[in-house]
Write an enzyme that holds these catalytic residues in place. Sequence first.
Site, PDB file in Angstrom:
ATOM      1  N   ASP A  73       0.801  -1.363   0.104  1.00 52.96           N
ATOM      2  CA  ASP A  73       0.247  -0.129  -0.117  1.00 52.96           C
ATOM      3  C   ASP A  73       0.433   1.623  -0.068  1.00 52.96           C
ATOM      4  O   ASP A  73       0.506   2.474  -0.365  1.00 52.96           O
ATOM      5  CB  ASP A  73      -0.792  -0.017   0.723  1.00 52.96           C
ATOM      6  CG  ASP A  73      -2.306  -0.547   1.149  1.00 52.96           C
ATOM      7  OD1 ASP A  73      -2.150  -1.321  -0.244  1.00 52.96           O
ATOM      8  OD2 ASP A  73      -2.572  -0.914   1.600  1.00 52.96           O
ATOM      9  N   GLY A  74       2.217   1.225   0.133  1.00 51.23           N
ATOM     10  CA  GLY A  74       3.057   2.524   0.537  1.00 51.23           C
ATOM     11  C   GLY A  74       3.268   2.591  -0.953  1.00 51.23           C
ATOM     12  O   GLY A  74       3.501   4.287  -1.068  1.00 51.23           O
ATOM     13  N   THR A 185      -8.582   1.899   7.420  1.00 49.12           N
ATOM     14  CA  THR A 185      -8.451   0.308   6.949  1.00 49.12           C
ATOM     15  C   THR A 185      -6.863   0.655   7.468  1.00 49.12           C
ATOM     16  O   THR A 185      -6.056  -0.009   7.518  1.00 49.12           O
ATOM     17  CB  THR A 185      -8.735   0.047   6.147  1.00 49.12           C
ATOM     18  OG1 THR A 185      -8.039   0.275   4.915  1.00 49.12           O
ATOM     19  CG2 THR A 185     -10.471  -0.706   5.989  1.00 49.12           C
ATOM     20  N   SER A 190      -6.260   0.720  13.123  1.00 52.12           N
ATOM     21  CA  SER A 190      -5.183   0.218  14.750  1.00 52.12           C
ATOM     22  C   SER A 190      -4.868   0.674  15.218  1.00 52.12           C
ATOM     23  O   SER A 190      -4.589   0.794  16.673  1.00 52.12           O
ATOM     24  CB  SER A 190      -3.505   0.380  14.233  1.00 52.12           C
ATOM     25  OG  SER A 190      -2.921   1.588  13.731  1.00 52.12           O
TER      26      SER A 190
END
Length: 291
Positions: A73-74, A185, A190
């Site tokens: 995702d980075g 997400t 988190s």
Amino acid sequence: MTKTFGIIANPDKYSVKNALLKVINWSISNKQHIVLTPKLEPLYSQKSSSIRVVPTEQDVIDQSDIVISIGGDGTMLWTAQLMTYVDSKPILGINSGRLGFLANTPFLEIEATLNEVLANRYKLDKRYFLEAKHHSLGKRYALNEFLFGKKDSSAMVNIIAKYDGQLINKYWSDGLIVAGPTGSTAYNLSSGGPIVLPSTNVIIVTPINPHTLTTRPLVLPSNGKLEIIVEKQNNELLFSYDGEQLEIPEYPFEVEVTQSSVFVEIIELYQHSYFITLRNKLMWGRDSRES
């Protein structure tokens, strides 16, 4: 129909070689074109007129019909950031990282997915950026989140949040996350924030380890203006957008966050959906007792 697929990947961060080779071999076999940067040349040995090397990643995007992001995702976020400076192109995310909510095409499905894309059997998921304005830093864009966080592990920090001129709270916490729906997400999740559909027009405000348990995440309509104010305090703070850090130039540090008109379009196959991704990535509905 011949398409040009631009490849964005970071070989220093992810193991992208096998996925890259599969994309290149598929492209050569299907008489499609590939455009990439010199940093990816050491990863493949194929010689083909279908492969074109260009100087920069902006050139990759400019000269492609579809951009393939290989990594996690980075890398998807980096690719999206590049498109805030050039004309946007559809992005296909191939996951060679770990979790991957944005880069959700697994290695074993690369060829099948590319076949579907070549046949134009896909839909485009439009994702809007959040936009932060500061009088000296200018505009910054975040697909996932803006983060106002302390620079070290010492005492908590105070951050003021206002919405359309009304005071929300003076947060006393380790920091504050301002996330868009795509970023729900990511760090927001988190930190105990809610999951929202990417198509939802909202801004999520989530404190990181707040001092009081009654301080909870807040979901706001994105058609208003969220103002974040950080006064001078003993702790030094950092401001980041999708992981890119900026030094706070002065105090009070005041940033106005709104939903931007800038967007990216992510390729999604018809047989896939956001809920399938959630169930697979978060293992919803699975019983650990079952083999």
